[in-house]
Scaffold this motif. Sequence first.
Motif, mmCIF file in Angstrom:
data_model
loop_
_atom_site.group_PDB
_atom_site.id
_atom_site.type_symbol
_atom_site.label_atom_id
_atom_site.label_comp_id
_atom_site.label_asym_id
_atom_site.label_seq_id
_atom_site.Cartn_x
_atom_site.Cartn_y
_atom_site.Cartn_z
ATOM 1 N N ALA A 77 0.891 -1.155 0.000
ATOM 2 C CA ALA A 77 0.000 0.000 0.000
ATOM 3 C C ALA A 77 0.928 1.203 0.000
ATOM 4 O O ALA A 77 1.638 1.455 0.979
ATOM 5 C CB ALA A 77 -0.866 -0.011 1.246
ATOM 6 N N MET A 78 0.957 1.898 -1.107
ATOM 7 C CA MET A 78 1.944 2.958 -1.256
ATOM 8 C C MET A 78 1.412 4.266 -0.683
ATOM 9 O O MET A 78 0.242 4.565 -0.836
ATOM 10 C CB MET A 78 2.242 3.110 -2.734
ATOM 11 C CG MET A 78 3.481 3.862 -3.023
ATOM 12 S SD MET A 78 3.755 3.850 -4.764
ATOM 13 C CE MET A 78 4.407 2.239 -4.969
ATOM 14 N N PRO A 79 2.265 5.039 -0.036
ATOM 15 C CA PRO A 79 1.779 6.340 0.448
ATOM 16 C C PRO A 79 1.406 7.257 -0.716
ATOM 17 O O PRO A 79 1.853 7.031 -1.840
ATOM 18 C CB PRO A 79 2.986 6.908 1.209
ATOM 19 C CG PRO A 79 4.170 6.189 0.658
ATOM 20 C CD PRO A 79 3.698 4.842 0.233
ATOM 21 N N ALA A 80 0.626 8.266 -0.402
ATOM 22 C CA ALA A 80 0.294 9.242 -1.444
ATOM 23 C C ALA A 80 1.535 10.069 -1.728
ATOM 24 O O ALA A 80 2.263 10.442 -0.791
ATOM 25 C CB ALA A 80 -0.842 10.134 -0.978
ATOM 26 N N PRO A 81 1.819 10.355 -2.983
ATOM 27 C CA PRO A 81 2.993 11.188 -3.275
ATOM 28 C C PRO A 81 2.758 12.628 -2.832
ATOM 29 O O PRO A 81 1.621 13.099 -2.828
ATOM 30 C CB PRO A 81 3.114 11.098 -4.796
ATOM 31 C CG PRO A 81 1.762 10.720 -5.289
ATOM 32 C CD PRO A 81 1.100 9.949 -4.200
ATOM 33 N N VAL A 82 3.825 13.307 -2.448
ATOM 34 C CA VAL A 82 3.679 14.727 -2.086
ATOM 35 C C VAL A 82 3.774 15.601 -3.338
ATOM 36 O O VAL A 82 3.498 16.791 -3.299
ATOM 37 C CB VAL A 82 4.754 15.172 -1.059
ATOM 38 C CG1 VAL A 82 4.500 14.521 0.282
ATOM 39 C CG2 VAL A 82 6.173 14.872 -1.564
ATOM 40 N N PHE A 83 4.192 14.972 -4.444
ATOM 41 C CA PHE A 83 4.329 15.712 -5.697
ATOM 42 C C PHE A 83 4.138 14.713 -6.834
ATOM 43 O O PHE A 83 4.602 13.573 -6.744
ATOM 44 C CB PHE A 83 5.730 16.331 -5.779
ATOM 45 C CG PHE A 83 6.057 16.894 -7.129
ATOM 46 C CD1 PHE A 83 5.756 18.214 -7.439
ATOM 47 C CD2 PHE A 83 6.640 16.091 -8.121
ATOM 48 C CE1 PHE A 83 6.039 18.730 -8.705
ATOM 49 C CE2 PHE A 83 6.928 16.606 -9.376
ATOM 50 C CZ PHE A 83 6.624 17.931 -9.660
ATOM 51 N N SER A 84 3.442 15.120 -7.858
ATOM 52 C CA SER A 84 3.311 14.249 -9.030
ATOM 53 C C SER A 84 3.128 15.097 -10.283
ATOM 54 O O SER A 84 2.626 16.229 -10.220
ATOM 55 C CB SER A 84 2.118 13.308 -8.865
ATOM 56 O OG SER A 84 0.924 14.057 -8.805
ATOM 57 N N LEU A 85 3.558 14.558 -11.400
ATOM 58 C CA LEU A 85 3.263 15.203 -12.680
ATOM 59 C C LEU A 85 3.270 14.143 -13.768
ATOM 60 O O LEU A 85 3.866 13.075 -13.615
ATOM 61 C CB LEU A 85 4.233 16.339 -12.991
ATOM 62 C CG LEU A 85 5.696 16.060 -13.256
ATOM 63 C CD1 LEU A 85 5.943 15.586 -14.688
ATOM 64 C CD2 LEU A 85 6.498 17.341 -13.076
ATOM 65 N N ALA A 86 2.592 14.447 -14.864
ATOM 66 C CA ALA A 86 2.572 13.528 -16.010
ATOM 67 C C ALA A 86 3.002 14.285 -17.254
ATOM 68 O O ALA A 86 2.729 15.488 -17.387
ATOM 69 C CB ALA A 86 1.169 12.964 -16.204
#
Length: 328
Positions: free
Chosen positions: A264-273
Amino acid sequence: MTVPIAIIGAGIAGLSAAQALREAGHSVHLFDKSRGPGGRMSSKRSDAGALDLGAQYFTARDRRFVTEVQRWQTQGWVAEWTPQLYNFQGGQLTPSPDEQTRWVGTPRMSAITRALLGDVQAQFGCRITEVYRGEEHWHLQDAESFTHGPFSHVVIATPAPQATALLAAAPKLAGVAAGVKMDPTWAVALAFDTPLDTSMQGCFVQDSALDWLARNRSKPGRDSTLDTWILHATSAWSRQHIDLPKEAVIEQLHGAFAELLHSAMPAPVFSLAHRWLYARPAGSHEWGALADADLGLYVCGDWCLSGRVEGAWLSGQEAARRLHEHLQ
Ligand code: FAD
Ligand code: NAI
């Protein structure tokens, strides 16, 4: 006054051609639609540090490219990356070490093309829409309807579909470029403030929406305080989801990553696509470069060879060699 050579595209192929032509005594003028050089070797500056969203690393197999990479290493533009590699297949994650030498730009992939650009005359944010010949010389028209020129020759160093559109003056070359299909790649960057509980630093993935993932921070010279990851989807998944909104792409590839790590992975503090529309040629070719030497029109890019950084660099060298030889 010498009439310069125009090069359209400041990726590694265009910069390789520029360097070889300058060494042979020619003056060149580069044009690129982006804000800086690099193309698919560019890195994105972000709140999580610089991220290599395109090319992840490269290998050098051809003697000429090996010599060039050694020069880059001496200059401090590249360093070896020795990731802890894994392979994911049939739901199983297994370590997959090997002896392959893999290079990355330092402190980011774009350091190489930035350094190669040096003091070459270049115009960025300039999308060329037409390449045409006047009585004696070549001229370029851009998307803002400005014209540039005169130029003695033109080297087109863009992905095949973008080259096709610029090759109206050479229908045969346009036909060859039009026959090259290029596949897309969706790339996602995720950053976590607590490092993920895995020793993995790079992973070749099968049987998944993902094709590859890398711990960006494990590359030499990266100083992010966050645990940053780059995820690449397969060509097939990217094509099927080509118009998916970025948030949905991030969610789905994050999910595929969690499945791969069985956690169960933590939510990222930053993401982009980021969507690369013309990421890789569907097949490989042995053309080196394309040319209509009598017209003075040359074409290069990864799609003329192996679809890798090495192929793109060699293709730029080949275009420059043919152009220079024709003038001798
Ligand atoms: P590009 O880098 O695409 O350069 C073309 C340039 O032309 C761009 O800067 C573009 O802005 C410009 N341009 C296009 N049209 C116009 C126009 N009309 N007017 C003005 N400018 C224009 N290779 C590896 O070896 N190892 C890897 O791990 C690897 N991973 C990859 C992962 C991804 C997601 C992607 C997308 C690519 C990857 N590659 C990898 C491939 C590698 O990045 C390319 O082979 C190489 O960078 C291509 O260089 P190029 O100069 O031929 O083209
Ligand atoms: P390489 O020799 O590291 O990889 C070539 C291929 O061999 C890999 O794709 C992988 O399938 C396999 N492989 C290599 N080492 C492995 C290991 N330790 N365990 C399991 N499998 C392994 O590098 P090369 O030949 O320079 O290729 C460049 C990489 O760039 C490839 O992985 C290619 O898929 C990727 N690429 C991605 C693009 C994209 O758009 N996503 C575009 C162009 C290249």
